[in-house]
Write a protein that holds these residues in place. Structure first.
Motif, PDB file in Angstrom:
ATOM      1  N   ALA A   1       8.234   4.773  -7.051  1.00 62.53           N
ATOM      2  CA  ALA A   1       8.805   4.637  -5.598  1.00 62.53           C
ATOM      3  C   ALA A   1       9.515   3.727  -5.090  1.00 62.53           C
ATOM      4  O   ALA A   1      10.524   3.644  -4.600  1.00 62.53           O
ATOM      5  CB  ALA A   1       7.711   4.766  -4.710  1.00 62.53           C
TER       6      ALA A   1
ATOM      7  N   LEU B   1      12.253   4.273  -2.291  1.00 63.19           N
ATOM      8  CA  LEU B   1      11.558   4.940  -1.092  1.00 63.19           C
ATOM      9  C   LEU B   1      10.448   4.021  -0.582  1.00 63.19           C
ATOM     10  O   LEU B   1       9.923   4.152   0.560  1.00 63.19           O
ATOM     11  CB  LEU B   1      10.587   6.090  -1.852  1.00 63.19           C
ATOM     12  N   LEU B   2      10.141   2.738  -1.401  1.00 60.35           N
ATOM     13  CA  LEU B   2       9.246   1.998  -0.886  1.00 60.35           C
ATOM     14  C   LEU B   2       9.618   0.565  -0.940  1.00 60.35           C
ATOM     15  O   LEU B   2      10.485  -0.103  -1.716  1.00 60.35           O
ATOM     16  CB  LEU B   2       7.974   1.900  -1.866  1.00 60.35           C
TER      17      LEU B   2
ATOM     18  N   ASP C   1       2.517   2.753   3.885  1.00 64.29           N
ATOM     19  CA  ASP C   1       3.746   3.144   3.059  1.00 64.29           C
ATOM     20  C   ASP C   1       3.581   3.745   1.952  1.00 64.29           C
ATOM     21  O   ASP C   1       4.128   4.706   1.415  1.00 64.29           O
ATOM     22  CB  ASP C   1       4.421   1.814   2.744  1.00 64.29           C
TER      23      ASP C   1
ATOM     24  N   CYS D   1       4.865   7.445   0.402  1.00 66.73           N
ATOM     25  CA  CYS D   1       5.640   7.374  -0.874  1.00 66.73           C
ATOM     26  C   CYS D   1       4.846   8.055  -1.930  1.00 66.73           C
ATOM     27  O   CYS D   1       5.781   8.552  -3.086  1.00 66.73           O
ATOM     28  CB  CYS D   1       6.161   6.045  -1.304  1.00 66.73           C
TER      29      CYS D   1
END
Length: 86
Positions: free
Chosen positions: A27, A32-33, A41, A45
């Motif tokens: 991720a 994405l993170l 979070d 993700c």
């Protein structure tokens, strides 16, 4: 120690931890993170893990954890975590 088809519980936990950390690293690579993150979070993700994993994995595997677990994360003063390099 393995005997026949028996796999110790500790080995199962280690494999799951490795898979979750691999998901987190993936991720991060995909953007994405964020560099610093929280359990919420990770839930967005890296879907598909138990609620317990999102709430307990980060503190359990932080630098200096009292249980002596493998450290994958650094905890920051603001309560966020980041991946350790390596």
């Amino acid at each position: 120690m393995r005997q026949g088809n028996f796999v110790p519980a500790s080995e199962h936990l280690e494999v799951r931890a490795s898979r979750f950390v691999a998901d987190i690293r993936r991720a991060r690579r995909k953007g994405l993170l964020p560099k610093r993150f929280r359990g919420g979070d990770l839930r967005q993700c890296c879907p598909g893990w138990s609620d317990h994993t999102y709430t307990n994995f980060l503190p359990k595997h932080r630098l200096g954890n009292p249980g002596g677990y493998t450290a994958y994360f650094e905890r920051h003063r603001d309560g966020t975590y980041s991946l350790l390099e390596g």
